[in-house]
Design an enzyme around this catalytic site. Sequence first.
Site, PDB file in Angstrom:
ATOM      1  N   CYS A 279       0.806  -1.233   0.000  1.00  0.00           N
ATOM      2  CA  CYS A 279       0.000   0.000   0.000  1.00  0.00           C
ATOM      3  C   CYS A 279       0.832   1.273   0.000  1.00  0.00           C
ATOM      4  O   CYS A 279       0.846   2.000  -0.989  1.00  0.00           O
ATOM      5  CB  CYS A 279      -0.925   0.001   1.218  1.00  0.00           C
ATOM      6  SG  CYS A 279      -2.118  -1.333   1.181  1.00  0.00           S
TER       7      CYS A 279
HETATM    8  N1  LIG Z   1      -2.697  -5.949   1.794  1.00  0.00           N
HETATM    9  C1  LIG Z   1      -3.149  -4.883   2.419  1.00  0.00           C
HETATM   10  O1  LIG Z   1      -2.797  -4.647   3.571  1.00  0.00           O
HETATM   11  C2  LIG Z   1      -4.143  -3.938   1.778  1.00  0.00           C
HETATM   12  C3  LIG Z   1      -4.803  -3.021   2.585  1.00  0.00           C
HETATM   13  C4  LIG Z   1      -5.716  -2.152   2.017  1.00  0.00           C
HETATM   14  C5  LIG Z   1      -5.933  -2.193   0.647  1.00  0.00           C
HETATM   15  N2  LIG Z   1      -5.268  -3.087  -0.125  1.00  0.00           N
HETATM   16  C6  LIG Z   1      -5.585  -3.110  -1.560  1.00  0.00           C
HETATM   17  O2  LIG Z   1      -6.396  -4.250  -1.816  1.00  0.00           O
HETATM   18  C7  LIG Z   1      -6.115  -4.781  -3.107  1.00  0.00           C
HETATM   19  C8  LIG Z   1      -5.736  -6.239  -2.988  1.00  0.00           C
HETATM   20  O3  LIG Z   1      -4.546  -6.332  -2.220  1.00  0.00           O
HETATM   21  P1  LIG Z   1      -4.081  -7.667  -1.542  1.00  0.00           P
HETATM   22  O4  LIG Z   1      -3.019  -7.281  -0.575  1.00  0.00           O
HETATM   23  O5  LIG Z   1      -5.222  -8.479  -1.048  1.00  0.00           O
HETATM   24  O6  LIG Z   1      -3.425  -8.409  -2.806  1.00  0.00           O
HETATM   25  P2  LIG Z   1      -3.007  -9.954  -2.898  1.00  0.00           P
HETATM   26  O7  LIG Z   1      -1.996 -10.033  -3.964  1.00  0.00           O
HETATM   27  O8  LIG Z   1      -2.702 -10.484  -1.544  1.00  0.00           O
HETATM   28  O9  LIG Z   1      -4.320 -10.673  -3.375  1.00  0.00           O
HETATM   29  C9  LIG Z   1      -4.896 -10.459  -4.622  1.00  0.00           C
HETATM   30  C10 LIG Z   1      -5.478 -11.788  -5.098  1.00  0.00           C
HETATM   31  O10 LIG Z   1      -6.128 -11.526  -6.338  1.00  0.00           O
HETATM   32  C11 LIG Z   1      -5.895 -12.640  -7.174  1.00  0.00           C
HETATM   33  N3  LIG Z   1      -6.118 -12.224  -8.539  1.00  0.00           N
HETATM   34  C12 LIG Z   1      -5.279 -11.577  -9.379  1.00  0.00           C
HETATM   35  N4  LIG Z   1      -5.888 -11.360 -10.548  1.00  0.00           N
HETATM   36  C13 LIG Z   1      -7.133 -11.847 -10.432  1.00  0.00           C
HETATM   37  C14 LIG Z   1      -8.249 -11.909 -11.311  1.00  0.00           C
HETATM   38  N5  LIG Z   1      -8.187 -11.398 -12.530  1.00  0.00           N
HETATM   39  N6  LIG Z   1      -9.360 -12.509 -10.862  1.00  0.00           N
HETATM   40  C15 LIG Z   1      -9.410 -13.038  -9.634  1.00  0.00           C
HETATM   41  N7  LIG Z   1      -8.409 -13.003  -8.762  1.00  0.00           N
HETATM   42  C16 LIG Z   1      -7.283 -12.406  -9.161  1.00  0.00           C
HETATM   43  C17 LIG Z   1      -4.488 -13.081  -6.844  1.00  0.00           C
HETATM   44  O11 LIG Z   1      -4.255 -14.423  -7.214  1.00  0.00           O
HETATM   45  C18 LIG Z   1      -4.458 -12.878  -5.324  1.00  0.00           C
HETATM   46  O12 LIG Z   1      -4.853 -14.038  -4.644  1.00  0.00           O
HETATM   47  C19 LIG Z   1      -5.031  -3.876  -3.689  1.00  0.00           C
HETATM   48  O13 LIG Z   1      -5.621  -2.863  -4.432  1.00  0.00           O
HETATM   49  C20 LIG Z   1      -4.388  -3.279  -2.455  1.00  0.00           C
HETATM   50  O14 LIG Z   1      -3.777  -2.040  -2.726  1.00  0.00           O
HETATM   51  C21 LIG Z   1      -4.382  -3.979   0.420  1.00  0.00           C
END
Ligand SMILES: NC(=O)c1ccc[n+]([C@@H]2O[C@H](COP(=O)([O-])OP(=O)(O)OC[C@H]3O[C@@H](n4cnc5c(N)ncnc54)[C@H](O)[C@@H]3O)[C@@H](O)[C@H]2O)c1
Length: 445
Positions: A279
């Site tokens: 993030c």
């Molecule tokens: N990790 C954090 O602490 C956090 C906190 C707030 C916001 N976010 C935001 O949330 C979003 C997700 O982050 P995250 O940390 O969970 O990412 P992550 O990489 O842990 O998880 C994303 C998942 O999406 C899957 N994926 C990718 N392409 C896909 C598709 N086309 N269809 C279905 N699944 C798909 C991946 O395989 C993965 O399992 C991002 O925008 C991030 O900026 C993350």
Amino acid sequence: MNVNDKGYIHQRLLKMITDKTAVVGIIGLGYVGLPLAIHFGRHGFRVIGFDVDARKIDKILHGESYIKHIPEASIRELIDKKQLDVTIDFSHLKEADCILICVPTPLTDKMEPDLSYLLSTTKTISQHLRQGHLIVLESTTYPGTTEEMLLPSLTSSDMRIGEDFFLAFSPEREDPGNQTYTAVNIPKVVGGVTRPCLEASVALYNTITETVPVSSTRTAELTKLLENTFRSVNIAMVNELKILAHKMGIDLFEVIDAAATKPFGYTPFYPGPGLGGHCIPIDPFYLAWKAKEYDFSARFIHLAGEINVSMPYYVIEKTIEALNTHKKSLNGSRIMLLGMAYKKDIDDDRESPGYAIMKLLSEKGAIVAYNDPWISQLEPTRKYNFQMTSTAITPEVLTEMDAVIIVTDHSGYDVEEIVKFSKIVIDTRNATKNVKDNREKIFMA
Ligand SMILES: NC(=O)c1ccc[n+]([C@@H]2O[C@H](COP(=O)([O-])OP(=O)(O)OC[C@H]3O[C@@H](n4cnc5c(N)ncnc54)[C@H](O)[C@@H]3O)[C@@H](O)[C@H]2O)c1
């Protein structure tokens, strides 16, 4: 209300959400999506999780967790009760009433938004879109994404926004590993494309936590970026002050603790070896990129990025200085990094400054090892390729090292012992603050 009445689809959706017969679909079962799926499942909704990664789906179906701070029992319980189902087959999107998008939004090598995951997800949803669908984007992105990118691909002559289907943005505020604030007590900011869109999404999130409705999707999108830019800028400020405080011979951590006693107008931020995670190092650059469209340079974002990115270099500089006191060069020295996760007590190493430090050390000829109780093996990332396994911390291993760098202060580290057996300890987190003996071995960085 009659089936043909205007607003019938909206009213039916609201009722299904309120009585929890609505099915919640979650796309992307990562650090954000998986806990969210568990929360909706625990709150009585049937949840279908979607991911393109078949290995993750397989693990969940077997009741396994691939995220260490998410207990397997919480997954297994929902799978056994058939409250949670997961699949790679996106045709099941039709069964879901509310679809929450939690896919990655990284940066390209040129530090520009990489919306490829979001684009492919939107395309998939559009192929399965039906009347009564509520779609909420949770992934962090620049203001305008929901209405400029998602809306046009979902709208068609027979699917009208706010009447046939509903679209909103609600930023995820998950803080992995935080035991105090979880999805049940972190308020959800929600912005809808139309009033019925807002009402439906607020109704959904109200079932799990408090909601904060805002006037538009853009407002909700910018809210998230304000929160993360605030962190990035403040961390950069204390990182810069740390370097100055070192020159002045003042302990900045002591200064911060003293300042934090002020009951108003001050929020403590702590310096470190750089920024990490999915993030804070990334999100502000989404805003900086979008700002260009308005002939605007987001200067605070760029300056904070510059300072935070430079911190691993500062750690190297301090390591060289520390080795110098032992008449050693970095070239050929054995250095152990402690903590490759970007913050304590989690297994997430994305964008971790540990990698930048490891790369710089290796380039300068150091022989590098690492320990992380949460990360047993380093997998190749988009930027780095260190295929290494975690070395156990033993008195023998510590004695063999020329220096140890505390990159992340995991709670499990016995810092007294680490200092006792190491020749030099470079502390980037003030982890050694309570160590009484052998303080001459400690170098702050
Ligand atoms: N990790 C954090 O602490 C956090 C906190 C707030 C916001 N976010 C935001 O949330 C979003 C997700 O982050 P995250 O940390 O969970 O990412 P992550 O990489 O842990 O998880 C994303 C998942 O999406 C899957 N994926 C990718 N392409 C896909 C598709 N086309 N269809 C279905 N699944 C798909 C991946 O395989 C993965 O399992 C991002 O925008 C991030 O900026 C993350």
